[in-house]
Design a protein around this motif. Structure first.
Motif, PDB file in Angstrom:
ATOM      1  N   VAL A 149       4.749  -5.195   1.752  1.00  0.00           N
ATOM      2  CA  VAL A 149       3.455  -4.963   1.131  1.00  0.00           C
ATOM      3  C   VAL A 149       3.661  -4.087  -0.085  1.00  0.00           C
ATOM      4  O   VAL A 149       4.383  -3.093  -0.022  1.00  0.00           O
ATOM      5  CB  VAL A 149       2.475  -4.259   2.103  1.00  0.00           C
ATOM      6  CG1 VAL A 149       1.182  -3.876   1.398  1.00  0.00           C
ATOM      7  CG2 VAL A 149       2.189  -5.138   3.303  1.00  0.00           C
ATOM      8  N   GLU A 150       3.045  -4.459  -1.177  1.00  0.00           N
ATOM      9  CA  GLU A 150       3.043  -3.631  -2.384  1.00  0.00           C
ATOM     10  C   GLU A 150       1.589  -3.231  -2.625  1.00  0.00           C
ATOM     11  O   GLU A 150       0.720  -4.080  -2.774  1.00  0.00           O
ATOM     12  CB  GLU A 150       3.583  -4.413  -3.575  1.00  0.00           C
ATOM     13  CG  GLU A 150       3.714  -3.613  -4.840  1.00  0.00           C
ATOM     14  CD  GLU A 150       4.749  -2.500  -4.726  1.00  0.00           C
ATOM     15  OE1 GLU A 150       4.481  -1.407  -5.257  1.00  0.00           O
ATOM     16  OE2 GLU A 150       5.807  -2.722  -4.109  1.00  0.00           O
ATOM     17  N   SER A 151       1.333  -1.928  -2.634  1.00  0.00           N
ATOM     18  CA  SER A 151      -0.026  -1.432  -2.842  1.00  0.00           C
ATOM     19  C   SER A 151      -0.198  -0.981  -4.279  1.00  0.00           C
ATOM     20  O   SER A 151       0.640  -0.251  -4.808  1.00  0.00           O
ATOM     21  CB  SER A 151      -0.326  -0.259  -1.910  1.00  0.00           C
ATOM     22  OG  SER A 151      -0.354  -0.704  -0.578  1.00  0.00           O
ATOM     23  N   LEU A 152      -1.263  -1.422  -4.887  1.00  0.00           N
ATOM     24  CA  LEU A 152      -1.636  -0.986  -6.227  1.00  0.00           C
ATOM     25  C   LEU A 152      -2.763   0.014  -6.058  1.00  0.00           C
ATOM     26  O   LEU A 152      -3.775  -0.276  -5.424  1.00  0.00           O
ATOM     27  CB  LEU A 152      -2.079  -2.170  -7.079  1.00  0.00           C
ATOM     28  CG  LEU A 152      -1.077  -3.334  -7.157  1.00  0.00           C
ATOM     29  CD1 LEU A 152      -1.668  -4.483  -7.954  1.00  0.00           C
ATOM     30  CD2 LEU A 152       0.235  -2.880  -7.754  1.00  0.00           C
ATOM     31  N   ILE A 153      -2.596   1.197  -6.603  1.00  0.00           N
ATOM     32  CA  ILE A 153      -3.539   2.295  -6.399  1.00  0.00           C
ATOM     33  C   ILE A 153      -4.613   2.279  -7.474  1.00  0.00           C
ATOM     34  O   ILE A 153      -4.336   2.083  -8.650  1.00  0.00           O
ATOM     35  CB  ILE A 153      -2.798   3.654  -6.443  1.00  0.00           C
ATOM     36  CG1 ILE A 153      -1.642   3.674  -5.436  1.00  0.00           C
ATOM     37  CG2 ILE A 153      -3.741   4.813  -6.218  1.00  0.00           C
ATOM     38  CD1 ILE A 153      -2.052   3.539  -3.999  1.00  0.00           C
ATOM     39  N   GLN A 154      -5.858   2.492  -7.049  1.00  0.00           N
ATOM     40  CA  GLN A 154      -6.941   2.677  -8.007  1.00  0.00           C
ATOM     41  C   GLN A 154      -6.743   4.036  -8.656  1.00  0.00           C
ATOM     42  O   GLN A 154      -6.469   5.023  -7.984  1.00  0.00           O
ATOM     43  CB  GLN A 154      -8.299   2.657  -7.305  1.00  0.00           C
ATOM     44  CG  GLN A 154      -8.688   1.329  -6.748  1.00  0.00           C
ATOM     45  CD  GLN A 154     -10.031   1.409  -6.032  1.00  0.00           C
ATOM     46  OE1 GLN A 154     -10.537   2.475  -5.751  1.00  0.00           O
ATOM     47  NE2 GLN A 154     -10.596   0.257  -5.752  1.00  0.00           N
ATOM     48  N   SER A 155      -6.912   4.102  -9.940  1.00  0.00           N
ATOM     49  CA  SER A 155      -6.665   5.359 -10.642  1.00  0.00           C
ATOM     50  C   SER A 155      -7.735   6.403 -10.370  1.00  0.00           C
ATOM     51  O   SER A 155      -7.472   7.595 -10.419  1.00  0.00           O
ATOM     52  CB  SER A 155      -6.574   5.101 -12.148  1.00  0.00           C
ATOM     53  OG  SER A 155      -7.784   4.535 -12.606  1.00  0.00           O
ATOM     54  N   CYS A 156      -8.941   6.009 -10.010  1.00  0.00           N
ATOM     55  CA  CYS A 156     -10.041   6.970  -9.893  1.00  0.00           C
ATOM     56  C   CYS A 156      -9.999   7.815  -8.617  1.00  0.00           C
ATOM     57  O   CYS A 156     -10.297   8.991  -8.637  1.00  0.00           O
ATOM     58  CB  CYS A 156     -11.379   6.262 -10.020  1.00  0.00           C
ATOM     59  SG  CYS A 156     -11.635   4.988  -8.781  1.00  0.00           S
ATOM     60  N   ASP A 157      -9.616   7.268  -7.477  1.00  0.00           N
ATOM     61  CA  ASP A 157      -9.693   8.060  -6.238  1.00  0.00           C
ATOM     62  C   ASP A 157      -8.417   8.022  -5.406  1.00  0.00           C
ATOM     63  O   ASP A 157      -8.394   8.443  -4.271  1.00  0.00           O
ATOM     64  CB  ASP A 157     -10.885   7.618  -5.395  1.00  0.00           C
ATOM     65  CG  ASP A 157     -10.860   6.124  -5.100  1.00  0.00           C
ATOM     66  OD1 ASP A 157      -9.833   5.473  -5.366  1.00  0.00           O
ATOM     67  OD2 ASP A 157     -11.875   5.619  -4.603  1.00  0.00           O
ATOM     68  N   ASP A 158      -7.335   7.481  -5.969  1.00  0.00           N
ATOM     69  CA  ASP A 158      -6.031   7.487  -5.322  1.00  0.00           C
ATOM     70  C   ASP A 158      -5.995   6.714  -4.002  1.00  0.00           C
ATOM     71  O   ASP A 158      -5.140   6.946  -3.169  1.00  0.00           O
ATOM     72  CB  ASP A 158      -5.549   8.932  -5.101  1.00  0.00           C
ATOM     73  CG  ASP A 158      -4.043   9.047  -5.308  1.00  0.00           C
ATOM     74  OD1 ASP A 158      -3.509   8.264  -6.117  1.00  0.00           O
ATOM     75  OD2 ASP A 158      -3.422   9.886  -4.648  1.00  0.00           O
ATOM     76  N   GLN A 166       3.457  -8.431  11.389  1.00  0.00           N
ATOM     77  CA  GLN A 166       4.234  -7.223  11.102  1.00  0.00           C
ATOM     78  C   GLN A 166       4.008  -6.743   9.665  1.00  0.00           C
ATOM     79  O   GLN A 166       3.928  -5.540   9.411  1.00  0.00           O
ATOM     80  CB  GLN A 166       5.718  -7.464  11.358  1.00  0.00           C
ATOM     81  CG  GLN A 166       6.035  -7.648  12.816  1.00  0.00           C
ATOM     82  CD  GLN A 166       7.484  -8.046  13.071  1.00  0.00           C
ATOM     83  OE1 GLN A 166       8.279  -8.204  12.146  1.00  0.00           O
ATOM     84  NE2 GLN A 166       7.828  -8.224  14.340  1.00  0.00           N
ATOM     85  N   THR A 167       3.895  -7.680   8.748  1.00  0.00           N
ATOM     86  CA  THR A 167       3.643  -7.324   7.348  1.00  0.00           C
ATOM     87  C   THR A 167       2.240  -6.761   7.194  1.00  0.00           C
ATOM     88  O   THR A 167       2.034  -5.760   6.499  1.00  0.00           O
ATOM     89  CB  THR A 167       3.851  -8.548   6.437  1.00  0.00           C
ATOM     90  OG1 THR A 167       5.174  -9.065   6.641  1.00  0.00           O
ATOM     91  CG2 THR A 167       3.667  -8.188   4.971  1.00  0.00           C
ATOM     92  N   LEU A 168       1.281  -7.366   7.853  1.00  0.00           N
ATOM     93  CA  LEU A 168      -0.105  -6.888   7.797  1.00  0.00           C
ATOM     94  C   LEU A 168      -0.214  -5.457   8.305  1.00  0.00           C
ATOM     95  O   LEU A 168      -1.002  -4.662   7.781  1.00  0.00           O
ATOM     96  CB  LEU A 168      -1.006  -7.818   8.609  1.00  0.00           C
ATOM     97  CG  LEU A 168      -2.503  -7.548   8.570  1.00  0.00           C
ATOM     98  CD1 LEU A 168      -3.053  -7.732   7.158  1.00  0.00           C
ATOM     99  CD2 LEU A 168      -3.223  -8.471   9.546  1.00  0.00           C
ATOM    100  N   ALA A 169       0.598  -5.098   9.279  1.00  0.00           N
ATOM    101  CA  ALA A 169       0.574  -3.739   9.836  1.00  0.00           C
ATOM    102  C   ALA A 169       1.014  -2.695   8.810  1.00  0.00           C
ATOM    103  O   ALA A 169       0.735  -1.507   8.983  1.00  0.00           O
ATOM    104  CB  ALA A 169       1.462  -3.670  11.075  1.00  0.00           C
ATOM    105  N   GLN A 170       1.660  -3.126   7.732  1.00  0.00           N
ATOM    106  CA  GLN A 170       2.101  -2.210   6.677  1.00  0.00           C
ATOM    107  C   GLN A 170       0.993  -1.883   5.665  1.00  0.00           C
ATOM    108  O   GLN A 170       1.166  -1.002   4.829  1.00  0.00           O
ATOM    109  CB  GLN A 170       3.282  -2.807   5.901  1.00  0.00           C
ATOM    110  CG  GLN A 170       4.505  -3.083   6.734  1.00  0.00           C
ATOM    111  CD  GLN A 170       5.548  -3.837   5.921  1.00  0.00           C
ATOM    112  OE1 GLN A 170       5.779  -3.551   4.755  1.00  0.00           O
ATOM    113  NE2 GLN A 170       6.170  -4.825   6.546  1.00  0.00           N
ATOM    114  N   VAL A 171      -0.132  -2.601   5.724  1.00  0.00           N
ATOM    115  CA  VAL A 171      -1.222  -2.372   4.770  1.00  0.00           C
ATOM    116  C   VAL A 171      -1.855  -1.017   5.061  1.00  0.00           C
ATOM    117  O   VAL A 171      -2.181  -0.726   6.213  1.00  0.00           O
ATOM    118  CB  VAL A 171      -2.289  -3.491   4.861  1.00  0.00           C
ATOM    119  CG1 VAL A 171      -3.498  -3.181   3.986  1.00  0.00           C
ATOM    120  CG2 VAL A 171      -1.682  -4.831   4.475  1.00  0.00           C
TER     121      VAL A 171
END
Length: 146
Positions: A5-14, A38-43
């Motif tokens: 999983v690759e998470s992209l962070i919103q800049s306004c509230d982290d 297993q991948t979904l559990a990483q979200v």
């Protein structure tokens, strides 16, 4: 992304804005379903639930994706059937769902599925040809509600 999983962070509230899940395709549904879980559990499971984007080679995980609440599922594999006829569509697809998800946009529950015709051609069981099934490259633009 191989079962990552690759998470992209919103800049306004982290908090996570978009979680991109990549599941490796082995063409063994039982194995791939477990890899998806297993991948979904990483979200990240924060109060601000991220928009989830699943990348998987074929449309065969659509039931699992719908149950999990995946927002957008992008795949290919079927190549739109490669050989299509008017009023019939694809003669053959390489999906467990046969012609149900042969190409294009589908909505199952709250999950949007897009099955690309892609630019290549199947080389194993299908002829290396296209008829009434032009190749495609898609561009998806995701926009927030702000």
């Amino acid at each position: 992304l191989d079962n990552e999983v690759e998470s992209l962070i919103q800049s306004c509230d982290d908090e996570p804005g978009v979680a991109i899940l990549g599941v490796t395709c082995t063409h063994k549904l039982r194995v791939d379903s477990e890899s998806f879980r297993q991948t979904l559990a990483q979200v990240p499971n924060n109060p601000g639930t991220p928009f989830t984007l699943l990348l998987y080679h074929s449309p065969d995980l659509i039931r699992e994706a719908t149950r999990a609440g995946i927002d957008l599922y992008l795949c290919g594999h079927t190549h739109g059937g490669q050989i299509r006829f008017p009023f019939i569509g694809a003669l053959v697809t390489a999906s467990k769902f046969w012609k149900r998800y042969e190409m294009g946009h589908y909505v199952e529950g709250n999950t949007n599925l897009y099955v690309s015709r892609g630019i290549g051609m199947e080389g194993r069981g299908a002829p290396r040809a296209r008829f009434l099934c032009p190749p495609e490259i898609e561009l998806f633009e995701l926009r927030g509600t702000d």
